[in-house]
Design a protein around this motif. Structure first.
Motif, PDB file in Angstrom:
ATOM      1  N   VAL A  36       0.854  -1.189   0.000  1.00 20.69           N
ATOM      2  CA  VAL A  36       0.000   0.000   0.000  1.00 20.69           C
ATOM      3  C   VAL A  36       0.886   1.234   0.000  1.00 20.69           C
ATOM      4  CG1 VAL A  36      -1.810   1.247   1.211  1.00 20.69           C
ATOM      5  CG2 VAL A  36      -1.772  -1.253   1.267  1.00 20.69           C
ATOM      6  N   ALA A  37       0.639   2.120  -0.949  1.00 18.66           N
ATOM      7  CA  ALA A  37       1.462   3.313  -1.122  1.00 18.66           C
ATOM      8  C   ALA A  37       0.719   4.562  -0.676  1.00 18.66           C
ATOM      9  CB  ALA A  37       1.867   3.445  -2.584  1.00 18.66           C
ATOM     10  N   SER A  38       1.482   5.539  -0.221  1.00 23.82           N
ATOM     11  CA  SER A  38       0.905   6.841   0.130  1.00 23.82           C
ATOM     12  C   SER A  38       1.975   7.909  -0.001  1.00 23.82           C
ATOM     13  CB  SER A  38       0.344   6.822   1.555  1.00 23.82           C
ATOM     14  OG  SER A  38       1.355   6.549   2.493  1.00 23.82           O
ATOM     15  N   GLY A  39       1.530   9.147  -0.170  1.00 23.06           N
ATOM     16  CA  GLY A  39       2.457  10.267  -0.199  1.00 23.06           C
ATOM     17  C   GLY A  39       2.986  10.650  -1.563  1.00 23.06           C
ATOM     18  N   PHE A  40       2.543   9.970  -2.607  1.00 26.05           N
ATOM     19  CA  PHE A  40       2.931  10.340  -3.968  1.00 26.05           C
ATOM     20  C   PHE A  40       1.813   9.918  -4.915  1.00 26.05           C
ATOM     21  CE2 PHE A  40       4.132   6.124  -5.615  1.00 26.05           C
ATOM     22  CZ  PHE A  40       4.314   5.407  -4.448  1.00 26.05           C
ATOM     23  N   THR A  41       1.887  10.423  -6.137  1.00 24.72           N
ATOM     24  CA  THR A  41       0.838  10.137  -7.117  1.00 24.72           C
ATOM     25  C   THR A  41       1.091   8.762  -7.728  1.00 24.72           C
ATOM     26  OG1 THR A  41       0.685  12.510  -7.575  1.00 24.72           O
ATOM     27  CG2 THR A  41      -0.371  11.001  -9.144  1.00 24.72           C
ATOM     28  N   PHE A  42       0.446   7.775  -7.179  1.00 24.18           N
ATOM     29  CA  PHE A  42       0.684   6.365  -7.508  1.00 24.18           C
ATOM     30  C   PHE A  42       0.574   6.110  -9.011  1.00 24.18           C
ATOM     31  CE2 PHE A  42       1.013   2.040  -6.169  1.00 24.18           C
ATOM     32  CZ  PHE A  42       0.161   1.291  -6.952  1.00 24.18           C
ATOM     33  N   ASP A  43      -0.412   6.723  -9.648  1.00 25.81           N
ATOM     34  CA  ASP A  43      -0.659   6.439 -11.069  1.00 25.81           C
ATOM     35  C   ASP A  43       0.438   6.978 -11.985  1.00 25.81           C
ATOM     36  OD1 ASP A  43      -4.306   6.774 -10.934  1.00 25.81           O
ATOM     37  OD2 ASP A  43      -2.964   5.129 -10.383  1.00 25.81           O
ATOM     38  N   ASP A  44       1.313   7.818 -11.471  1.00 31.49           N
ATOM     39  CA  ASP A  44       2.386   8.386 -12.295  1.00 31.49           C
ATOM     40  C   ASP A  44       3.676   7.575 -12.239  1.00 31.49           C
ATOM     41  OD1 ASP A  44       1.637  11.941 -11.774  1.00 31.49           O
ATOM     42  OD2 ASP A  44       0.811  10.440 -13.146  1.00 31.49           O
ATOM     43  N   TYR A  45       3.654   6.498 -11.504  1.00 29.26           N
ATOM     44  CA  TYR A  45       4.889   5.764 -11.255  1.00 29.26           C
ATOM     45  C   TYR A  45       4.829   4.326 -11.761  1.00 29.26           C
ATOM     46  CZ  TYR A  45       6.760   9.388  -8.242  1.00 29.26           C
ATOM     47  OH  TYR A  45       7.279  10.559  -7.773  1.00 29.26           O
ATOM     48  N   ALA A  46       5.987   3.785 -12.020  1.00 27.17           N
ATOM     49  CA  ALA A  46       6.128   2.346 -12.162  1.00 27.17           C
ATOM     50  C   ALA A  46       6.325   1.768 -10.763  1.00 27.17           C
ATOM     51  CB  ALA A  46       7.321   1.987 -13.038  1.00 27.17           C
ATOM     52  N   VAL A  47       5.748   0.602 -10.550  1.00 24.21           N
ATOM     53  CA  VAL A  47       5.874  -0.055  -9.250  1.00 24.21           C
ATOM     54  C   VAL A  47       6.271  -1.501  -9.486  1.00 24.21           C
ATOM     55  CG1 VAL A  47       4.357   1.426  -7.918  1.00 24.21           C
ATOM     56  CG2 VAL A  47       3.346  -0.387  -9.289  1.00 24.21           C
ATOM     57  N   GLY A  48       6.973  -2.047  -8.547  1.00 24.52           N
ATOM     58  CA  GLY A  48       7.430  -3.407  -8.783  1.00 24.52           C
ATOM     59  C   GLY A  48       7.854  -4.127  -7.522  1.00 24.52           C
ATOM     60  N   TRP A  49       8.082  -5.396  -7.707  1.00 28.94           N
ATOM     61  CA  TRP A  49       8.546  -6.263  -6.632  1.00 28.94           C
ATOM     62  C   TRP A  49       9.967  -6.713  -6.923  1.00 28.94           C
ATOM     63  CZ3 TRP A  49       5.834  -6.688  -2.278  1.00 28.94           C
ATOM     64  CH2 TRP A  49       4.471  -6.386  -2.309  1.00 28.94           C
ATOM     65  N   GLY A  69      -5.095   1.486  -8.789  1.00 29.37           N
ATOM     66  CA  GLY A  69      -4.915   2.911  -8.552  1.00 29.37           C
ATOM     67  C   GLY A  69      -5.893   3.480  -7.550  1.00 29.37           C
ATOM     68  N   ALA A  70      -7.088   2.934  -7.506  1.00 29.38           N
ATOM     69  CA  ALA A  70      -8.097   3.428  -6.573  1.00 29.38           C
ATOM     70  C   ALA A  70      -7.690   3.178  -5.126  1.00 29.38           C
ATOM     71  CB  ALA A  70      -9.441   2.775  -6.860  1.00 29.38           C
ATOM     72  N   LYS A  71      -6.901   2.130  -4.924  1.00 29.60           N
ATOM     73  CA  LYS A  71      -6.463   1.785  -3.571  1.00 29.60           C
ATOM     74  C   LYS A  71      -4.983   2.087  -3.347  1.00 29.60           C
ATOM     75  CE  LYS A  71      -9.856  -1.912  -2.971  1.00 29.60           C
ATOM     76  NZ  LYS A  71     -10.077  -3.347  -2.666  1.00 29.60           N
ATOM     77  N   ASN A  72      -4.328   2.661  -4.379  1.00 30.30           N
ATOM     78  CA  ASN A  72      -2.879   2.925  -4.284  1.00 30.30           C
ATOM     79  C   ASN A  72      -2.136   1.677  -3.823  1.00 30.30           C
ATOM     80  OD1 ASN A  72      -3.283   5.531  -5.065  1.00 30.30           O
ATOM     81  ND2 ASN A  72      -2.562   6.469  -3.173  1.00 30.30           N
ATOM     82  N   SER A  73      -2.483   0.575  -4.442  1.00 31.97           N
ATOM     83  CA  SER A  73      -1.938  -0.705  -3.979  1.00 31.97           C
ATOM     84  C   SER A  73      -1.379  -1.539  -5.119  1.00 31.97           C
ATOM     85  CB  SER A  73      -3.026  -1.515  -3.256  1.00 31.97           C
ATOM     86  OG  SER A  73      -3.409  -0.868  -2.052  1.00 31.97           O
ATOM     87  N   LEU A  74      -0.375  -2.289  -4.776  1.00 29.90           N
ATOM     88  CA  LEU A  74       0.303  -3.195  -5.696  1.00 29.90           C
ATOM     89  C   LEU A  74       0.226  -4.597  -5.094  1.00 29.90           C
ATOM     90  CD1 LEU A  74       2.307  -3.645  -8.126  1.00 29.90           C
ATOM     91  CD2 LEU A  74       4.138  -3.261  -6.446  1.00 29.90           C
ATOM     92  N   TYR A  75       0.037  -5.580  -5.965  1.00 35.19           N
ATOM     93  CA  TYR A  75      -0.096  -6.947  -5.494  1.00 35.19           C
ATOM     94  C   TYR A  75       0.808  -7.876  -6.304  1.00 35.19           C
ATOM     95  CZ  TYR A  75      -4.385  -4.810  -3.760  1.00 35.19           C
ATOM     96  OH  TYR A  75      -5.291  -3.966  -3.160  1.00 35.19           O
ATOM     97  N   LEU A  76       1.159  -8.988  -5.702  1.00 36.78           N
ATOM     98  CA  LEU A  76       1.869 -10.036  -6.422  1.00 36.78           C
ATOM     99  C   LEU A  76       1.288 -11.374  -5.989  1.00 36.78           C
ATOM    100  CD1 LEU A  76       4.179 -10.560  -8.450  1.00 36.78           C
ATOM    101  CD2 LEU A  76       5.643 -11.047  -6.462  1.00 36.78           C
ATOM    102  N   GLN A  77       0.547 -11.997  -6.889  1.00 34.17           N
ATOM    103  CA  GLN A  77       0.025 -13.338  -6.628  1.00 34.17           C
ATOM    104  C   GLN A  77       1.089 -14.341  -7.017  1.00 34.17           C
ATOM    105  OE1 GLN A  77      -2.984 -14.303  -5.234  1.00 34.17           O
ATOM    106  NE2 GLN A  77      -2.067 -16.353  -5.272  1.00 34.17           N
TER     107      GLN A  77
END
Length: 125
Positions: A23-36, A74-82
């Protein structure tokens, strides 16, 4: 304040599944690449799976293709890895990161600005 809070790690037998969340906070999540990224003792972060929230580009390391699925909400500012069909070689500390890498560098740790605290995944044989 930027925060990335990772969770979901644990001990699982080979063949089992886990779902990591970040779960991310403090930045515009949709503008970034995110990863594991995975780290094992004595080695640097290894890009396991990354996704660009800007264009949807996704990457999987060869070792996890067909077994792991990355998703971003993006609605939850969250990234998942199944993580399915886990193997002992998947063991490590998994970190979530956020950055603005160019596509060809989407797995380059130095291109990521923000990092979560890591969650330990242990797969027993």
């Amino acid at each position: 304040e930027v925060q990335l809070q990772a969770s979901g790690g644990g001990l699982v037998q080979a063949g089992g599944s886990l779902r990591l969340s970040c779960v991310a906070s403090g930045f515009t999540f949709d503008d970034y690449a995110v990863g594991w990224f995975r780290q094992i003792p004595g080695k640097s972060h290894e890009g396991i799976s990354c996704i660009s929230n800007r264009d949807g580009f996704t990457y999987y390391a060869d070792s996890v293709k067909g077994r792991f699925t990355i998703s971003s909400d993006g609605a939850k500012n969250s990234l998942y890895l199944q993580m399915n069909s886990l193997k002992p070689d998947d063991t490590g500390v998994y970190f979530c990161g956020a950055g603005r890498p160019i596509t060809s560098s989407i797995t380059t740790p130095s291109a990521y600005y923000y990092w979560g605290q890591g969650t330990l995944v242990t797969v027993s044989s």
